[in-house]
Motif scaffolding. Structure first.
Motif, PDB file in Angstrom:
ATOM      1  N   ARG A  25      18.146 -31.288  21.147  1.00 21.39           N
ATOM      2  CA  ARG A  25      17.369 -32.400  21.714  1.00 21.39           C
ATOM      3  C   ARG A  25      16.088 -32.703  20.939  1.00 21.39           C
ATOM      4  O   ARG A  25      15.332 -33.621  21.305  1.00 21.39           O
ATOM      5  N   GLU A  26      15.836 -31.990  19.869  1.00 25.40           N
ATOM      6  CA  GLU A  26      14.614 -32.201  19.086  1.00 25.40           C
ATOM      7  C   GLU A  26      14.584 -33.610  18.473  1.00 25.40           C
ATOM      8  O   GLU A  26      15.582 -34.088  17.935  1.00 25.40           O
ATOM      9  N   VAL A  27      13.433 -34.259  18.540  1.00 25.29           N
ATOM     10  CA  VAL A  27      13.265 -35.578  17.917  1.00 25.29           C
ATOM     11  C   VAL A  27      13.248 -35.400  16.405  1.00 25.29           C
ATOM     12  O   VAL A  27      12.390 -34.695  15.862  1.00 25.29           O
ATOM     13  N   ARG A  28      14.185 -36.032  15.733  1.00 28.80           N
ATOM     14  CA  ARG A  28      14.314 -35.888  14.279  1.00 28.80           C
ATOM     15  C   ARG A  28      14.117 -37.209  13.545  1.00 28.80           C
ATOM     16  O   ARG A  28      13.928 -37.224  12.331  1.00 28.80           O
ATOM     17  N   ALA A  29      14.222 -38.315  14.259  1.00 24.02           N
ATOM     18  CA  ALA A  29      14.032 -39.625  13.630  1.00 24.02           C
ATOM     19  C   ALA A  29      13.208 -40.496  14.576  1.00 24.02           C
ATOM     20  O   ALA A  29      13.748 -41.366  15.263  1.00 24.02           O
ATOM     21  N   PRO A  30      11.891 -40.267  14.642  1.00 19.45           N
ATOM     22  CA  PRO A  30      11.043 -41.004  15.595  1.00 19.45           C
ATOM     23  C   PRO A  30      11.190 -42.515  15.425  1.00 19.45           C
ATOM     24  O   PRO A  30      11.135 -43.043  14.316  1.00 19.45           O
ATOM     25  N   SER A  63      17.365 -38.207  18.420  1.00 22.91           N
ATOM     26  CA  SER A  63      17.812 -36.813  18.368  1.00 22.91           C
ATOM     27  C   SER A  63      19.323 -36.768  18.218  1.00 22.91           C
ATOM     28  O   SER A  63      20.020 -37.781  18.398  1.00 22.91           O
ATOM     29  N   ILE A  64      19.822 -35.586  17.904  1.00 25.43           N
ATOM     30  CA  ILE A  64      21.271 -35.395  17.827  1.00 25.43           C
ATOM     31  C   ILE A  64      21.893 -35.734  19.173  1.00 25.43           C
ATOM     32  O   ILE A  64      22.913 -36.419  19.248  1.00 25.43           O
ATOM     33  N   MET A 107      21.123 -35.539  10.697  1.00 28.67           N
ATOM     34  CA  MET A 107      20.335 -34.720  11.612  1.00 28.67           C
ATOM     35  C   MET A 107      20.836 -33.281  11.649  1.00 28.67           C
ATOM     36  O   MET A 107      20.034 -32.333  11.723  1.00 28.67           O
ATOM     37  N   LEU A 108      22.153 -33.103  11.609  1.00 27.45           N
ATOM     38  CA  LEU A 108      22.698 -31.749  11.588  1.00 27.45           C
ATOM     39  C   LEU A 108      22.246 -31.006  10.333  1.00 27.45           C
ATOM     40  O   LEU A 108      21.899 -29.821  10.383  1.00 27.45           O
ATOM     41  N   ARG A 109      22.253 -31.691   9.203  1.00 27.54           N
ATOM     42  CA  ARG A 109      21.793 -31.050   7.960  1.00 27.54           C
ATOM     43  C   ARG A 109      20.322 -30.661   8.058  1.00 27.54           C
ATOM     44  O   ARG A 109      19.918 -29.600   7.589  1.00 27.54           O
ATOM     45  N   SER A 110      19.516 -31.523   8.682  1.00 27.54           N
ATOM     46  CA  SER A 110      18.090 -31.202   8.839  1.00 27.54           C
ATOM     47  C   SER A 110      17.889 -30.008   9.765  1.00 27.54           C
ATOM     48  O   SER A 110      16.857 -29.336   9.707  1.00 27.54           O
ATOM     49  N   ALA A 111      18.912 -29.742  10.618  1.00 32.77           N
ATOM     50  CA  ALA A 111      18.863 -28.581  11.511  1.00 32.77           C
ATOM     51  C   ALA A 111      19.476 -27.346  10.865  1.00 32.77           C
ATOM     52  O   ALA A 111      19.602 -26.305  11.518  1.00 32.77           O
ATOM     53  N   GLY A 112      19.886 -27.460   9.599  1.00 35.49           N
ATOM     54  CA  GLY A 112      20.433 -26.317   8.883  1.00 35.49           C
ATOM     55  C   GLY A 112      21.913 -26.106   9.073  1.00 35.49           C
ATOM     56  O   GLY A 112      22.437 -25.035   8.728  1.00 35.49           O
ATOM     57  N   VAL A 113      22.616 -27.100   9.595  1.00 40.63           N
ATOM     58  CA  VAL A 113      24.055 -26.981   9.817  1.00 40.63           C
ATOM     59  C   VAL A 113      24.801 -27.555   8.617  1.00 40.63           C
ATOM     60  O   VAL A 113      24.514 -28.673   8.175  1.00 40.63           O
ATOM     61  N   GLU A 114      25.738 -26.786   8.078  1.00 39.15           N
ATOM     62  CA  GLU A 114      26.581 -27.296   7.004  1.00 39.15           C
ATOM     63  C   GLU A 114      27.620 -28.251   7.588  1.00 39.15           C
ATOM     64  O   GLU A 114      28.318 -27.906   8.539  1.00 39.15           O
ATOM     65  N   VAL A 115      27.705 -29.431   7.024  1.00 43.49           N
ATOM     66  CA  VAL A 115      28.613 -30.435   7.554  1.00 43.49           C
ATOM     67  C   VAL A 115      29.223 -31.222   6.391  1.00 43.49           C
ATOM     68  O   VAL A 115      28.575 -31.409   5.356  1.00 43.49           O
ATOM     69  N   ASP A 116      30.459 -31.644   6.555  1.00 45.67           N
ATOM     70  CA  ASP A 116      31.156 -32.372   5.500  1.00 45.67           C
ATOM     71  C   ASP A 116      30.639 -33.803   5.401  1.00 45.67           C
ATOM     72  O   ASP A 116      29.680 -34.183   6.059  1.00 45.67           O
ATOM     73  N   HIS A 117      31.307 -34.610   4.565  1.00 43.88           N
ATOM     74  CA  HIS A 117      30.857 -35.979   4.342  1.00 43.88           C
ATOM     75  C   HIS A 117      31.403 -36.967   5.371  1.00 43.88           C
ATOM     76  O   HIS A 117      30.954 -38.115   5.426  1.00 43.88           O
ATOM     77  N   GLY A 118      32.401 -36.559   6.152  1.00 45.06           N
ATOM     78  CA  GLY A 118      33.018 -37.504   7.068  1.00 45.06           C
ATOM     79  C   GLY A 118      33.849 -38.544   6.355  1.00 45.06           C
ATOM     80  O   GLY A 118      34.016 -39.670   6.832  1.00 45.06           O
ATOM     81  N   ASP A 119      34.392 -38.167   5.205  1.00 43.61           N
ATOM     82  CA  ASP A 119      35.135 -39.096   4.353  1.00 43.61           C
ATOM     83  C   ASP A 119      36.579 -39.230   4.841  1.00 43.61           C
ATOM     84  O   ASP A 119      37.293 -38.231   4.934  1.00 43.61           O
TER      85      ASP A 119
END
Length: 307
Positions: free
Chosen positions: A168-173, A186-187, A283-295
């Motif tokens: 719930r953290e604000v990541r893109a005010p 937030s996510i 946002m997930l990457r900014s939280a340190g989560v490895e995530v694919d490109h969604g391609d």
């Protein structure tokens, strides 16, 4: 076996008879389709290139592989697929996939070779490709629809691993996707809007009341998404079957009511869903989560692996 007089595609009715949970035997399938086992088998084999019992066994194995990848036990998946013993299921699974079911990991389940492009697609629907033996037969809209719902579920499962405060953290005010939807900072907020968009548009398509605001924790959102995704796929399939892309939808949920071309509604949902899915990834990457490109390319390659 006569063609359906209801306007519903007869082949789809036959497929429903093959895959209905209450029809484990050929005689059950044929009875469901109001045909003799001989004529039922002949029609299915002619139209799909696969005998009905073999088609049912393959699709249920694909479903079992997906269920195991989502955390189901091998035993539960075996009995859900209609096997009387776990040992028999393990042997059949191993012959089909080349490894035991216990070696299946999230995202590793793939479609089995098929002569007709008919496959299991989570949560409950079939993926039926157009002209599966010809590259030119790819239905791009079907690709986008199925990739969208599959990718959304993937992101929701990733979000489920986050601590509540990170989720719930604000990541893109001040971030907004559509002005009338409000901020999505937030996510949690982006994922909730991602799921709710389909719920609201489905209500318009189905002439239903405005859906109530549901819980927005990852588990609740995944449950909401699975319900909306199944209805969304069915709705788009029905629009395509009827050739209704140019029809107008009167959206009584707007104040005042507005009308929209149905094809533009589907394009709208796909456009902003893709945008939100990429926002979630950032946002997930900014939280340190490895995530694919969604391609979609990578997604489809995974689905067609070893086909």
């Amino acid at each position: 076996m006569t063609e359906s007089i209801s306007g519903r595609d007869r082949l789809r009715e036959l497929l429903d008879a093959v895959l209905d949970e209450e029809n484990p035997r050929l005689t059950d399938m044929a009875e469901h389709a109001f045909a003799s086992p001989f004529h039922f088998t002949r029609r299915m084999t002619r139209d799909t290139g696969e005998a009905p019992v073999a088609l049912r066994r393959r699709v249920l194995l694909e479903r079992a592989a997906w269920q195991i990848g989502q955390g189901s036990t091998v035993t539960d998946a075996a009995f859900a697929a209609g096997y009387r013993s776990v040992e028999g299921f393990i042997r059949a699974f191993g012959r089909a996939y080349g490894h035991p079911p216990g070696a299946t990991t999230p995202g590793s389940a793939t479609w089995l070779p098929s002569p007709n492009g008919i496959h299991f697609h989570p949560p409950i629907h079939l993926w039926i490709e157009e002209n599966p033996k010809k590259d030119t037969g790819m239905d791009v809209l079907a690709l986008q629809i199925h990739h969208d719902v599959d990718d959304t579920a993937h992101l929701l499962r990733l979000a489920a691993s986050l601590p509540e405060e990170v989720y719930r953290e604000v990541r893109a005010p001040g971030s907004t996707v559509l002005a009338w939807d409000g901020p999505e900072e937030s996510i949690a907020a982006v994922l909730e809007h991602l799921v709710r968009a389909k719920e609201v548009w489905l209500a318009s398509i189905e002439a239903a009341d405005q859906p109530e605001q549901g819980a927005d924790d990852p588990a609740a959102l995944l449950e909401r998404h699975e319900d909306a995704a199944a209805r969304w796929i069915a709705a788009v399939n029905d629009i395509g079957r009827r050739g209704a892309w140019g029809d107008r939808l009167v959206d009584a949920l707007c104040d005042p009511p507005e009308s929209f071309v149905i094809g533009s509604v589907v394009a709208h949902v796909l456009t902003f869903s893709a945008h939100r899915r990429q926002l979630v990834r950032q946002m997930l990457r900014s939280a340190g989560v490895e995530v694919d490109h969604g391609d979609p390319i990578e997604w489809l390659q995974g689905r067609h692996h070893d086909r």
